[in-house]
Design a protein around this motif. Sequence first.
Motif, PDB file in Angstrom:
ATOM      1  N   TRP A   7       0.826  -1.208   0.000  1.00 20.60           N
ATOM      2  CA  TRP A   7       0.000   0.000   0.000  1.00 20.60           C
ATOM      3  C   TRP A   7       0.857   1.253   0.000  1.00 20.60           C
ATOM      4  CZ3 TRP A   7      -4.815   0.009  -1.432  1.00 20.60           C
ATOM      5  CH2 TRP A   7      -5.566  -1.163  -1.295  1.00 20.60           C
ATOM      6  N   PHE A  11       0.702   4.095  -3.103  1.00 18.97           N
ATOM      7  CA  PHE A  11       0.433   5.526  -2.967  1.00 18.97           C
ATOM      8  C   PHE A  11       1.668   6.375  -3.253  1.00 18.97           C
ATOM      9  CE2 PHE A  11      -3.272   3.880  -0.637  1.00 18.97           C
ATOM     10  CZ  PHE A  11      -4.272   4.581  -1.309  1.00 18.97           C
ATOM     11  N   PHE A  14       1.729   6.622  -6.973  1.00 20.50           N
ATOM     12  CA  PHE A  14       0.742   7.586  -7.457  1.00 20.50           C
ATOM     13  C   PHE A  14       1.222   9.022  -7.222  1.00 20.50           C
ATOM     14  CE2 PHE A  14      -3.054   4.480  -6.739  1.00 20.50           C
ATOM     15  CZ  PHE A  14      -2.678   3.759  -7.855  1.00 20.50           C
ATOM     16  N   ALA A  15       1.836   9.264  -6.050  1.00 12.23           N
ATOM     17  CA  ALA A  15       2.358  10.600  -5.749  1.00 12.23           C
ATOM     18  C   ALA A  15       3.440  10.986  -6.761  1.00 12.23           C
ATOM     19  CB  ALA A  15       2.914  10.651  -4.330  1.00 12.23           C
ATOM     20  N   LEU A  77      -8.210   3.231  -7.395  1.00 12.20           N
ATOM     21  CA  LEU A  77      -7.414   4.248  -6.708  1.00 12.20           C
ATOM     22  C   LEU A  77      -6.542   5.029  -7.689  1.00 12.20           C
ATOM     23  CD1 LEU A  77      -6.425   2.274  -3.494  1.00 12.20           C
ATOM     24  CD2 LEU A  77      -8.010   4.214  -3.658  1.00 12.20           C
ATOM     25  N   ASN A  78      -6.074   4.369  -8.733  1.00 11.45           N
ATOM     26  CA  ASN A  78      -5.314   5.033  -9.791  1.00 11.45           C
ATOM     27  C   ASN A  78      -6.141   6.182 -10.374  1.00 11.45           C
ATOM     28  OD1 ASN A  78      -4.619   5.521 -12.682  1.00 11.45           O
ATOM     29  ND2 ASN A  78      -3.049   3.988 -12.344  1.00 11.45           N
ATOM     30  N   LEU A  80      -8.736   7.694  -9.034  1.00 12.35           N
ATOM     31  CA  LEU A  80      -9.133   8.689  -8.044  1.00 12.35           C
ATOM     32  C   LEU A  80      -7.974   9.501  -7.459  1.00 12.35           C
ATOM     33  CD1 LEU A  80     -11.782   6.620  -6.052  1.00 12.35           C
ATOM     34  CD2 LEU A  80     -12.195   8.346  -7.820  1.00 12.35           C
ATOM     35  N   CYS A  81      -6.758   8.989  -7.519  1.00 13.34           N
ATOM     36  CA  CYS A  81      -5.637   9.634  -6.814  1.00 13.34           C
ATOM     37  C   CYS A  81      -4.691  10.444  -7.693  1.00 13.34           C
ATOM     38  CB  CYS A  81      -4.822   8.579  -6.068  1.00 13.34           C
ATOM     39  SG  CYS A  81      -5.715   7.794  -4.709  1.00 13.34           S
ATOM     40  N   ILE A  82      -4.317   9.915  -8.852  1.00  9.60           N
ATOM     41  CA  ILE A  82      -3.262  10.571  -9.627  1.00  9.60           C
ATOM     42  C   ILE A  82      -3.676  11.966 -10.103  1.00  9.60           C
ATOM     43  CG2 ILE A  82      -1.835  10.461 -11.705  1.00  9.60           C
ATOM     44  CD1 ILE A  82      -1.727   7.418 -11.326  1.00  9.60           C
ATOM     45  N   MET A  85      -3.597  14.500  -7.287  1.00 14.11           N
ATOM     46  CA  MET A  85      -2.197  14.739  -6.922  1.00 14.11           C
ATOM     47  C   MET A  85      -1.511  15.635  -7.957  1.00 14.11           C
ATOM     48  SD  MET A  85      -1.040  11.046  -5.422  1.00 14.11           S
ATOM     49  CE  MET A  85      -1.700  10.427  -3.867  1.00 14.11           C
ATOM     50  N   TYR A 120       4.602   1.255  -8.184  1.00 14.32           N
ATOM     51  CA  TYR A 120       3.228   0.744  -8.130  1.00 14.32           C
ATOM     52  C   TYR A 120       3.004  -0.542  -8.922  1.00 14.32           C
ATOM     53  CZ  TYR A 120       0.372   1.639 -12.357  1.00 14.32           C
ATOM     54  OH  TYR A 120      -0.212   1.566 -13.589  1.00 14.32           O
TER      55      TYR A 120
END
Length: 196
Positions: A7, A11, A14-15, A77-78, A80-82, A85, A120
Amino acid sequence: MRNLKRWIFLFAGFACYGIAIAMMVRADLGLGPWDAFHQGVALQLGMKIGTAAVIVGAAVMLFWLPLKQKPGIGTVLNVLCIGPMTNVALDYVPVPHDAVTQWALMLGGIVVISIGSALYLPTKLGAGPRDGLMLGLHQKFGLSIRVARTIIEISVLGIGWWLGGAVGLGTLAFAALIGPLVHWMLDVEKKLGLVG
């Protein structure tokens, strides 16, 4: 502990993606195919590039249905997050004022996105939406991975350019360097014992 590491790597990856995309946008020398497409969509709809990336990622996942691809939690999550960010990073990455700084940002962005991929990908928590599209075309139509990826990337790059996305020498640098760099980063991770 192993799950926690997966995990953290997910993340962190992704950051890296978000920061790298912001660096390449600020360099203004051209973007990778998907990011040129996201930028083109963003310009046409009057939104930030990261927001466009979320919308495009969700739309791409709809194509997974006829291609019989199954998303993992990492896929969702890819999406929703990248993008968010990227939007946050754009507020902190400065606009360069000379060619040397532009190229430093561009090449640095390619290196950072390679690190993100190497972090990732080994988590195996689900392919990104765009990679899943490539795999789906490969499986459904019997195309090689290389052909499927080439068709997709040329298509989105052309549409992105038509919509106003940045395409230039940086795009060529991205295309030439991203594959070898990701491969090298994954090798370094294995040698350091960070991935199995």
